[in-house]
Design a protein around this motif. Sequence first.
Motif, PDB file in Angstrom:
ATOM      1  N   GLU A 131       1.227  -1.383  -0.437  1.00 15.96           N
ATOM      2  CA  GLU A 131       0.465   0.398   0.214  1.00 15.96           C
ATOM      3  C   GLU A 131       1.020   1.888   0.268  1.00 15.96           C
ATOM      4  N   SER A 132       1.883   1.144   1.106  1.00 14.69           N
ATOM      5  CA  SER A 132       2.652   2.418   0.631  1.00 14.69           C
ATOM      6  C   SER A 132       3.592   2.797  -1.280  1.00 14.69           C
ATOM      7  N   LYS A 269      -0.045  -6.046   4.792  1.00 10.59           N
ATOM      8  CA  LYS A 269      -0.584  -5.428   6.266  1.00 10.59           C
ATOM      9  C   LYS A 269      -2.083  -5.619   6.560  1.00 10.59           C
TER      10      LYS A 269
END
Length: 309
Positions: A131-132, A269
């Motif tokens: 997601e980063s 995550k």
Amino acid sequence: MRILITGGAGCLGSNLIEHFLPKGHEILVLDNFATGNREVVPNGIKGLSVVEGSVTDEALVEKCFADFKPTHVIHSAAAYKDPDNWQEDASSNVIGSIIVARAAEKANVKRLVNFQTALCYGRPDIVPIPESAPTRPFTSYGISKTAGEQFMMMGSVPTVSLRLANITGPRLSIGPIPTFYTRIKQGKGCFCSDTKRDFLDMEDFLDVMDIVLQEDAPTGIYNISTGEGKSIKDVFDAVANYLEIDAGDVPIVPPGDDDVPAVVLDPSKTKTDFGWQSKISFKDTIERMLQWYDAHGISAIHSHLKAPK
Ligand SMILES: NC(=O)c1ccc[n+]([C@@H]2O[C@H](COP(=O)([O-])OP(=O)(O)OC[C@H]3O[C@@H](n4cnc5c(N)ncnc54)[C@H](O)[C@@H]3O)[C@@H](O)[C@H]2O)c1
């Protein structure tokens, strides 16, 4: 819960209805039927109401919130069917998302869940994509969905945006699985773009939806995926194998200008924060999909990619 589902007549929306209605939740669908299906939201079903219209119609959206008083909103409406219709994509996916987010704020909704395309990552540097990773969309659908997500995340309602792998289940009418199923059965030629995707079974998706709608669940942006990349040729082979048809050699072609070589999302995550991970294997996911097509057929096949030249 009182759940307002925008785009509820679509593939994901209709599966969410079938999942949540029997559990006693009340549902309101707002859909303009651009790609949705009227038959999946018939009149007269207890607990289900349907409003025909667009998320871009602010007065109508506000009326839906005022009349139905949702506790939860699932924003599933999105435009994508004509990759050259930038205005429609921007209108539905950006302005529509802003209108829904603002109305949800005004109505003090407990939770808002947005669905995002993995195309928000554009052509990523790392696969599986965390997601980063930066958002670098380059198609009308990807750009408009990315802006829509950013506006949604700015609101004051607890919001979760789920960046979804290819969700595979009842009424799927986009992508290689329905295309190969239809063409191989008809004896028509196929080609496979040299790309990889991440296929997640609908049942796994519905499991995570049960978790993300809980009021004490984390908020933010999460990948929802298996984390396992499968090539389009893997899909072709699985479909031909299931149909027991020798489809011969299939040409592998380079991805089109608006396509991405590998869209595989890293779900680590999500696993850590939600305690969720996919359970259904690729083989079972494809077979379950094809069994559904055997029983129900395929109506129309949509794509947000341009046809190859
Ligand atoms: N299915 C997937 O694998 C997948 C993957 C990534 C992201 N998503 C996202 O999930 C959501 C649902 O996707 P889907 O596969 O169910 O697609 P879908 O086309 O089946 O559903 C979208 C629904 O939104 C409706 N809609 C379009 N524009 C609208 C508007 N302006 N106002 C009201 N309704 C409108 C359509 O009629 C349709 O019923 C979308 O936001 C999509 O971007 C889906």
